[in-house]
Design a protein around this motif. Sequence first.
Motif, PDB file in Angstrom:
ATOM      1  N   PRO A   1       0.819  -1.218   0.000  1.00  0.00           N
ATOM      2  CA  PRO A   1       0.000   0.000   0.000  1.00  0.00           C
ATOM      3  C   PRO A   1       0.854   1.270   0.000  1.00  0.00           C
ATOM      4  N   PHE A   2       0.379   2.256  -0.702  1.00  0.00           N
ATOM      5  CA  PHE A   2       1.025   3.565  -0.708  1.00  0.00           C
ATOM      6  C   PHE A   2       0.560   4.328   0.526  1.00  0.00           C
ATOM      7  N   VAL A   3       1.393   5.216   1.020  1.00  0.00           N
ATOM      8  CA  VAL A   3       1.036   6.025   2.177  1.00  0.00           C
ATOM      9  C   VAL A   3      -0.154   6.918   1.824  1.00  0.00           C
ATOM     10  N   ARG A   4      -0.112   7.461   0.611  1.00  0.00           N
ATOM     11  CA  ARG A   4      -1.178   8.359   0.174  1.00  0.00           C
ATOM     12  C   ARG A   4      -1.428   8.161  -1.310  1.00  0.00           C
ATOM     13  N   THR A   5      -2.707   8.147  -1.677  1.00  0.00           N
ATOM     14  CA  THR A   5      -3.109   7.997  -3.071  1.00  0.00           C
ATOM     15  C   THR A   5      -4.025   9.153  -3.448  1.00  0.00           C
ATOM     16  N   PHE A   6      -3.762   9.726  -4.608  1.00  0.00           N
ATOM     17  CA  PHE A   6      -4.603  10.768  -5.182  1.00  0.00           C
ATOM     18  C   PHE A   6      -5.344  10.124  -6.351  1.00  0.00           C
ATOM     19  N   PHE A   7      -6.653  10.033  -6.233  1.00  0.00           N
ATOM     20  CA  PHE A   7      -7.479   9.354  -7.235  1.00  0.00           C
ATOM     21  C   PHE A   7      -8.256  10.415  -8.005  1.00  0.00           C
ATOM     22  N   LEU A   8      -7.833  10.690  -9.237  1.00  0.00           N
ATOM     23  CA  LEU A   8      -8.469  11.705 -10.068  1.00  0.00           C
ATOM     24  C   LEU A   8      -9.495  11.045 -10.979  1.00  0.00           C
ATOM     25  N   PHE A   9     -10.686  11.604 -10.984  1.00  0.00           N
ATOM     26  CA  PHE A   9     -11.745  11.049 -11.820  1.00  0.00           C
ATOM     27  C   PHE A   9     -12.609  12.180 -12.358  1.00  0.00           C
ATOM     28  N   ASP A  10     -13.330  11.884 -13.461  1.00  0.00           N
ATOM     29  CA  ASP A  10     -14.201  12.887 -14.068  1.00  0.00           C
ATOM     30  C   ASP A  10     -15.598  12.305 -14.237  1.00  0.00           C
ATOM     31  N   ASP A  11     -16.426  12.985 -14.995  1.00  0.00           N
ATOM     32  CA  ASP A  11     -17.812  12.542 -15.168  1.00  0.00           C
ATOM     33  C   ASP A  11     -17.907  11.155 -15.787  1.00  0.00           C
ATOM     34  N   SER A  12     -16.956  10.818 -16.648  1.00  0.00           N
ATOM     35  CA  SER A  12     -17.020   9.514 -17.321  1.00  0.00           C
ATOM     36  C   SER A  12     -16.647   8.356 -16.394  1.00  0.00           C
ATOM     37  N   THR A  13     -15.974   8.649 -15.296  1.00  0.00           N
ATOM     38  CA  THR A  13     -15.562   7.591 -14.369  1.00  0.00           C
ATOM     39  C   THR A  13     -16.146   7.775 -12.966  1.00  0.00           C
ATOM     40  N   ILE A  14     -17.164   8.618 -12.850  1.00  0.00           N
ATOM     41  CA  ILE A  14     -17.715   8.930 -11.532  1.00  0.00           C
ATOM     42  C   ILE A  14     -18.348   7.703 -10.852  1.00  0.00           C
ATOM     43  N   GLN A  15     -19.007   6.844 -11.599  1.00  0.00           N
ATOM     44  CA  GLN A  15     -19.618   5.673 -10.972  1.00  0.00           C
ATOM     45  C   GLN A  15     -18.551   4.735 -10.419  1.00  0.00           C
ATOM     46  N   HIS A  16     -17.470   4.552 -11.155  1.00  0.00           N
ATOM     47  CA  HIS A  16     -16.355   3.728 -10.670  1.00  0.00           C
ATOM     48  C   HIS A  16     -15.768   4.352  -9.396  1.00  0.00           C
ATOM     49  N   ALA A  17     -15.664   5.673  -9.361  1.00  0.00           N
ATOM     50  CA  ALA A  17     -15.148   6.362  -8.170  1.00  0.00           C
ATOM     51  C   ALA A  17     -16.079   6.139  -6.974  1.00  0.00           C
ATOM     52  N   ARG A  18     -17.369   6.197  -7.201  1.00  0.00           N
ATOM     53  CA  ARG A  18     -18.324   5.930  -6.114  1.00  0.00           C
ATOM     54  C   ARG A  18     -18.182   4.503  -5.598  1.00  0.00           C
ATOM     55  N   ASP A  19     -18.048   3.563  -6.508  1.00  0.00           N
ATOM     56  CA  ASP A  19     -17.862   2.158  -6.107  1.00  0.00           C
ATOM     57  C   ASP A  19     -16.567   1.985  -5.327  1.00  0.00           C
ATOM     58  N   THR A  20     -15.525   2.674  -5.748  1.00  0.00           N
ATOM     59  CA  THR A  20     -14.233   2.607  -5.059  1.00  0.00           C
ATOM     60  C   THR A  20     -14.343   3.213  -3.669  1.00  0.00           C
ATOM     61  N   TRP A  21     -15.045   4.325  -3.546  1.00  0.00           N
ATOM     62  CA  TRP A  21     -15.264   4.972  -2.246  1.00  0.00           C
ATOM     63  C   TRP A  21     -15.935   3.990  -1.285  1.00  0.00           C
ATOM     64  N   ARG A  22     -16.994   3.332  -1.761  1.00  0.00           N
ATOM     65  CA  ARG A  22     -17.708   2.369  -0.911  1.00  0.00           C
ATOM     66  C   ARG A  22     -16.801   1.194  -0.530  1.00  0.00           C
ATOM     67  N   MET A  23     -16.017   0.712  -1.473  1.00  0.00           N
ATOM     68  CA  MET A  23     -15.110  -0.396  -1.205  1.00  0.00           C
ATOM     69  C   MET A  23     -14.076  -0.011  -0.143  1.00  0.00           C
ATOM     70  N   LEU A  24     -13.516   1.181  -0.254  1.00  0.00           N
ATOM     71  CA  LEU A  24     -12.502   1.622   0.702  1.00  0.00           C
ATOM     72  C   LEU A  24     -13.096   1.959   2.062  1.00  0.00           C
ATOM     73  N   ARG A  25     -14.335   2.382   2.076  1.00  0.00           N
ATOM     74  CA  ARG A  25     -14.998   2.711   3.335  1.00  0.00           C
ATOM     75  C   ARG A  25     -15.035   1.493   4.263  1.00  0.00           C
ATOM     76  N   GLY A  26     -15.088   0.304   3.692  1.00  0.00           N
ATOM     77  CA  GLY A  26     -15.129  -0.915   4.481  1.00  0.00           C
ATOM     78  C   GLY A  26     -13.778  -1.409   4.965  1.00  0.00           C
TER      79      GLY A  26
END
Length: 145
Positions: free
Chosen positions: A100-125
């Motif tokens: 794991p990296f100490v810090r990750t910057f995850f850049l996303f736009d409108d075309s990848t927003i659903q994937h970003a939401r799914d990633t947020w939920r996955m990391l929340r757990g």
Amino acid sequence: MRVDFYQLSRDPAEAALPLIARNVMKVGERLLVVSADPKQRQRLCQALWSLGEDTFLANGMAGEGHEDRQPILLSEAPQPLNGANFLAIADGQWREGETPFVRTFFLFDDSTIQHARDTWRMLRGREGVEHYHWKQEGGRWIQAA
């Protein structure tokens, strides 16, 4: 581990990433920038070299040699050949390295927003993961609620 989600609305990754990279360099860290798109990696490389008239952020491409010397390394894979503790994902497609990296910057736009939401939920757990959401407002980055 900390993950910062950057929602790109006004500016592309090529405009946002140099500002993030400059801040990483200011704290004495190295950065690995990942994108599956070779054309985007080239645009990012150019953006880093031309941050401002008097400023540039030295960087190199994975596979071109001397990766271990690069303060900023651009690659298609999350392998920190430059010893980076910080990762920037520029193409909106979540990926992780073996360590794991100490810090990750995850850049996303409108075309990848659903994937970003799914990633947020996955990391929340996950235990031990802090995550923050940033968005552009009036030309500035603000933390979203």
